[in-house]
Design a protein around this motif. Structure first.
Motif, short mmCIF file in Angstrom:
data_model
loop_
_atom_site.label_atom_id
_atom_site.label_comp_id
_atom_site.label_asym_id
_atom_site.label_seq_id
_atom_site.Cartn_x
_atom_site.Cartn_y
_atom_site.Cartn_z
N UNK A 4 115.17 -29.92 52.71
CA UNK A 4 114.42 -31.17 52.66
C UNK A 4 114.67 -32.03 53.90
N UNK A 5 115.87 -31.92 54.47
CA UNK A 5 116.18 -32.66 55.70
C UNK A 5 115.55 -31.98 56.91
N UNK A 6 115.71 -30.66 57.00
CA UNK A 6 115.21 -29.93 58.18
C UNK A 6 113.70 -29.97 58.31
N UNK A 7 112.98 -29.90 57.17
CA UNK A 7 111.51 -29.84 57.23
C UNK A 7 110.93 -31.14 57.79
N UNK A 8 111.73 -32.21 57.74
CA UNK A 8 111.25 -33.50 58.25
C UNK A 8 111.35 -33.58 59.78
N UNK A 9 112.05 -32.62 60.41
CA UNK A 9 112.14 -32.62 61.87
C UNK A 9 110.81 -32.14 62.44
N UNK A 10 110.32 -32.80 63.47
CA UNK A 10 108.99 -32.48 63.99
C UNK A 10 108.89 -31.09 64.61
N UNK A 11 110.02 -30.49 64.93
CA UNK A 11 110.00 -29.15 65.53
C UNK A 11 110.01 -28.04 64.48
N UNK A 12 110.09 -28.41 63.20
CA UNK A 12 110.21 -27.42 62.12
C UNK A 12 108.91 -27.36 61.32
N UNK A 13 108.31 -26.18 61.30
CA UNK A 13 107.08 -25.98 60.49
C UNK A 13 107.43 -25.49 59.09
N UNK A 14 108.43 -24.62 58.97
CA UNK A 14 108.86 -24.08 57.69
C UNK A 14 110.33 -23.71 57.82
N UNK A 15 111.04 -23.70 56.69
CA UNK A 15 112.47 -23.40 56.76
C UNK A 15 112.98 -22.86 55.43
N UNK A 16 113.95 -21.96 55.51
CA UNK A 16 114.68 -21.51 54.32
C UNK A 16 116.15 -21.48 54.70
N UNK A 17 116.99 -21.99 53.82
CA UNK A 17 118.43 -21.99 54.05
C UNK A 17 119.08 -21.02 53.08
N UNK A 18 119.91 -20.13 53.62
CA UNK A 18 120.56 -19.11 52.78
C UNK A 18 122.04 -19.02 53.13
N UNK A 19 122.79 -18.36 52.27
CA UNK A 19 124.19 -18.11 52.53
C UNK A 19 124.41 -16.65 52.86
N UNK A 20 125.20 -16.38 53.89
CA UNK A 20 125.54 -15.00 54.24
C UNK A 20 127.06 -14.85 54.18
N UNK A 21 127.51 -13.64 53.93
CA UNK A 21 128.95 -13.39 53.82
C UNK A 21 129.66 -13.81 55.09
N UNK A 22 130.82 -14.46 54.90
CA UNK A 22 131.59 -14.94 56.04
C UNK A 22 133.08 -14.75 55.73
N UNK A 23 133.84 -14.13 56.66
CA UNK A 23 135.24 -13.84 56.38
C UNK A 23 136.12 -15.07 56.21
#
Length: 492
Positions: free
Chosen positions: A405-424
């Motif tokens: 919801x924060x990222x989509x408001x940036x004028x340079x962002x047309x669409x976005x998905x946020x995910x979690x990936x494995x991290x040690x």
């Protein structure tokens, strides 16, 4: 009811095919006869829908059998695996998908053959008892993006409760028309066929979505109401921005199926100032819509200076009649307004029953949606995504929607998905997958800083990656598991 009330009203437009309510009823009668003669115990359909969908919904019901429209976009193996889970089905299939069905059923009819036979068959309604309201009318398979698809059972009572509580019979004007382009295997497709027929609204089908053709049909058929998923709305807005289209007949435009970015909603509201926008939220297990943000709420929120009122534009509104909502914590307690938890719903239209599993309703009839949500002080519902999608970074639970919801408001962002990936180090790292605005090459650090200004530092994306588009289902749901697969091996 529709045929008795107004037999000569146009009910369905599907390309060159036009059917009155009486013709649709007669076709369903004949179709029931064809189904009964097959000796099948279930009806399945593989195809793009259009007039076939309402015809088969009612033909199956009149033959006393459950009906399952299947996802024709699956692989042949995927389609056959679902058919094999149905009891002795007759499979009706559009000719282009015949090879996909293979030998998964001993009863297979091409759609054209079925329609030809239905036009001359003896009705199967003579001597058949009216279906038990609690018997299964429709079985729909979930998308199965995270596990084996579940078979959701919707009873006649679930579906009719939804229709009669949300629509008034013959309430549409004689000239009203709905443009339908949601797929037949989705609950929104089933719901559209039932509610529009009940309301007395002409149904215009566009099985293969194209934004230019959508705009053309709005004008050609004087469409007054339409429903779109987010990816479709985005393409329609692009066509409208090119100019030359006012869509004077359009009065209501519903959108849903997945979360829609607020900049897109605001742009659509500005491009179509005389159209009433409706955000509809529902699930397969709830027989379609359970909450709605209506036209007045859209316009009030869009122009509001009060932050709490303006925020409602990102909500799915308030529950439809007959639906109760609760937000529960992890320990099962009902939470107060403004607190985040899992959404539970209750009402006659709620099934919560699966083939092979049975009912998952609790002892008081509440269904666990597995959606993270908040109810505000005024009863507006905000959906924060699936509980399965929660990112756990350093022991902290993070809802992707909060960052999106924060990222989509940036004028340079047309669409976005946020995910979690494995991290040690952190267990999971936060990755923002961004589709940039056309012609822009965004700076990842600028986007990270944009999030950091609005949210706690622990919620800042560890990585920002760019894609030309996000993988989605035909109803606009982002395929997060597919995204995660492409990001494997990405570490801080």
């Amino acid at each position: 009811m529709a045929a008795s009330s107004n037999p000569d009203r146009t009910a369905v437009v599907d390309g060159d095919l036009r059917l009155t309510t009486q013709q649709l009823s007669d076709l369903a009668d004949g179709g029931a006869g064809v189904i009964a003669q097959s000796g099948a115990q279930h009806v399945a359909y593989v195809g793009i829908g259009g007039a076939m969908l309402p015809t088969l919904i009612f033909a199956s019901a009149r033959a006393g059998l459950s009906f399952t429209p299947l996802n024709y976009r699956l692989s042949a193996e995927g389609v056959q695996a679902l058919i094999e889970r149905l009891p002795e089905p007759v499979v009706i299939v559009d000719s282009r998908y015949r090879d996909m069905v293979g030998e998964s059923s001993k009863r297979v009819l091409l759609s054209d053959e079925f329609l030809t036979a239905a036009r001359s068959a003896e009705p199967a309604t003579e001597g058949l008892a009216f279906p038990d309201p609690d018997s299964v009318a429709i079985v729909l398979f979930t998308s199965g993006t995270t596990s084996k698809p579940k078979a959701v059972e919707l009873s006649h009572n679930n579906l009719t409760s939804y229709v009669t509580s949300t629509v008034e019979f013959e309430s549409a004007a004689e000239t009203d028309a709905a443009l339908i382009c949601v797929p037949p295997y989705h609950i929104a497709g089933v719901g559209a066929a039932l509610t529009n027929l009940y309301a007395g609204r002409k149904m215009v089908y566009l099985p293969n979505f194209d934004a230019q053709e959508w705009v053309r049909l709005i004008d050609a058929e004087h469409v007054t109401t339409a429903t779109l998923v987010p990816t479709m709305l985005d393409r329609v807005v692009t066509v409208l921005e090119a100019g030359g289209h006012d869509l004077p007949s359009l009065r209501n435009l519903a959108y849903g199926g997945s979360k829609v970015g607020l900049p897109l909603v605001r742009r659509a509201l500005e491009l179509l100032p005389n159209v009433g926008f409706v955000n509809a939220y529902g699930l397969t297990e709830t027989s379609s819509t359970i909450a709605v943000l209506g036209p007045d709420d859209h316009r009030v929120a869009h122009s509001a200076t009060d932050a709490a009122v303006a925020k409602r534009l990102g909500s799915v509104g308030q529950p439809v009649p007959g639906i109760e909502l609760q937000i529960r914590g992890e320990d099962g307690t009902v939470l107060a307004p403004g607190e985040t938890g899992e959404l539970f719903v209750r009402g006659e239209q709620v099934s919560g029953r699966y083939t092979e599993i049975g009912s998952v309703l609790d002892e008081d009839g509440w269904f666990p949606t597995r959606d993270i949500a908040i109810l505000d002080e005024d009863g507006y519902l905000f959906i924060g995504g699936r509980s399965d999608d929660t990112i756990i970074r350093g022991g902290e639970n993070i809802a992707p929607a909060e960052l999106e919801e924060v990222l989509i408001e940036h004028s340079h962002v047309r669409d976005v998905a946020v995910v979690g990936v494995e991290d040690p180090e952190w267990g999971q790292a936060i990755v923002a997958v961004v589709v940039p605005t056309v012609g822009i090459d965004p700076d990842p650090e600028e986007l990270r800083e944009h999030v950091r200004k609005s949210l706690r530092g622990s919620r800042t994306p560890d990585h920002v990656v760019f894609r030309d588009e996000l993988p989605t289902t035909p109803t606009g749901k982002v395929l997060r598991r597919e995204i995660i697969e492409t990001l494997k091996g990405l570490h801080a």
